[in-house]
Design an enzyme around this catalytic site. Structure first.
Site, mmCIF file in Angstrom:
data_model
loop_
_atom_site.group_PDB
_atom_site.id
_atom_site.type_symbol
_atom_site.label_atom_id
_atom_site.label_comp_id
_atom_site.label_asym_id
_atom_site.label_seq_id
_atom_site.Cartn_x
_atom_site.Cartn_y
_atom_site.Cartn_z
ATOM 1 N N SER A 97 60.112 95.208 111.434
ATOM 2 C CA SER A 97 60.386 94.435 110.234
ATOM 3 C C SER A 97 59.108 93.764 109.729
ATOM 4 C CB SER A 97 61.514 93.440 110.533
ATOM 5 O OG SER A 97 61.964 92.793 109.380
ATOM 6 N N HIS A 122 62.228 98.341 107.770
ATOM 7 C CA HIS A 122 63.527 98.355 107.097
ATOM 8 C C HIS A 122 63.463 97.407 105.906
ATOM 9 C CE1 HIS A 122 65.260 94.924 109.874
ATOM 10 N NE2 HIS A 122 64.219 94.521 109.170
#
EC number: 3.4.21.92
Length: 194
Positions: A97, A122
């Site tokens: 992330s 993501h």
């Protein structure tokens, strides 16, 4: 968390340092754990300190993070770009992330990962509560942040924005070799490069 201390001997005697202070002397910053405002403030302060110490020497940012708060990550990213020294990023363990985003933001040619690291990108996560109008405002903001993140990742990886947008729709895990091919890192390190 237990923080080890090291003892340095010199002609003037002995001096003890916590391990992170000792690493900072070698221009090494450890970004470990979830990225939040307090951690980001510490990382930013260390970056600014090292720039003031010597603006011509590289800074080494070691990352082992599951990600965290977008705005906290952006404060680190903006500071990395603001200061004069190149920031070399090195993934140890995982960069997921916001951790993967920051890994990709190292100086060109100076983004690394150790062989068994795990890297994941993501789309931003968010949770909205409240009245419908408040939820709509939050949804617009998270979409705006998603666009910014995708644009920066596209620039860093030299991928098309559409590919980044597609790949970040869900958790997209990569081995270090796959991350290199994708453009998130420049090299997989087997041995120390210093």
């Amino acid at each position: 968390m237990f923080i080890p201390y090291v003892i340095e001997k010199s002609s003037r005697g002995e001096r003890s340092y916590d391990i992170y202070s000792r690493l900072l002397k070698d221009r090494i910053i450890m970004l470990s754990g979830e990225i939040h405002d307090e951690l980001a403030a510490s990382i930013v302060a260390q970056l600014l300190f090292l720039e003031a110490e010597d603006p011509t020497k590289d800074i080494y940012l070691y990352i082992n993070s599951p990600g965290g708060v977008i705005t906290s990550g952006f404060s680190i990213y903006d500071t990395m770009n603001y200061i004069k020294p190149d920031v070399c990023t090195i993934c140890i363990g995982q960069a997921a992330s916001m951790g993967a985003f920051l890994l990709s933001c190292g100086a060109e040619g100076k983004r690394f990962a150790l062989p068994n690291s795990r890297i994941m990108i993501h789309q931003p996560l968010g949770g909205a509560r409240g009245q419908a109008t408040d939820i709509e405002i939050q949804a617009k903001e998270i979409l705006r942040l998603k666009t910014i993140l995708n644009d920066i990742l596209a620039k860093n990886t030299k991928q098309k924005v559409a590919k980044i947008a597609k790949d970040t729709e869900r958790d997209f895990f990569m081995s270090t070799q796959e991350a290199k091919e994708y453009g998130l890192i420049d090299k997989v390190l087997e041995k120390s490069f210093k």
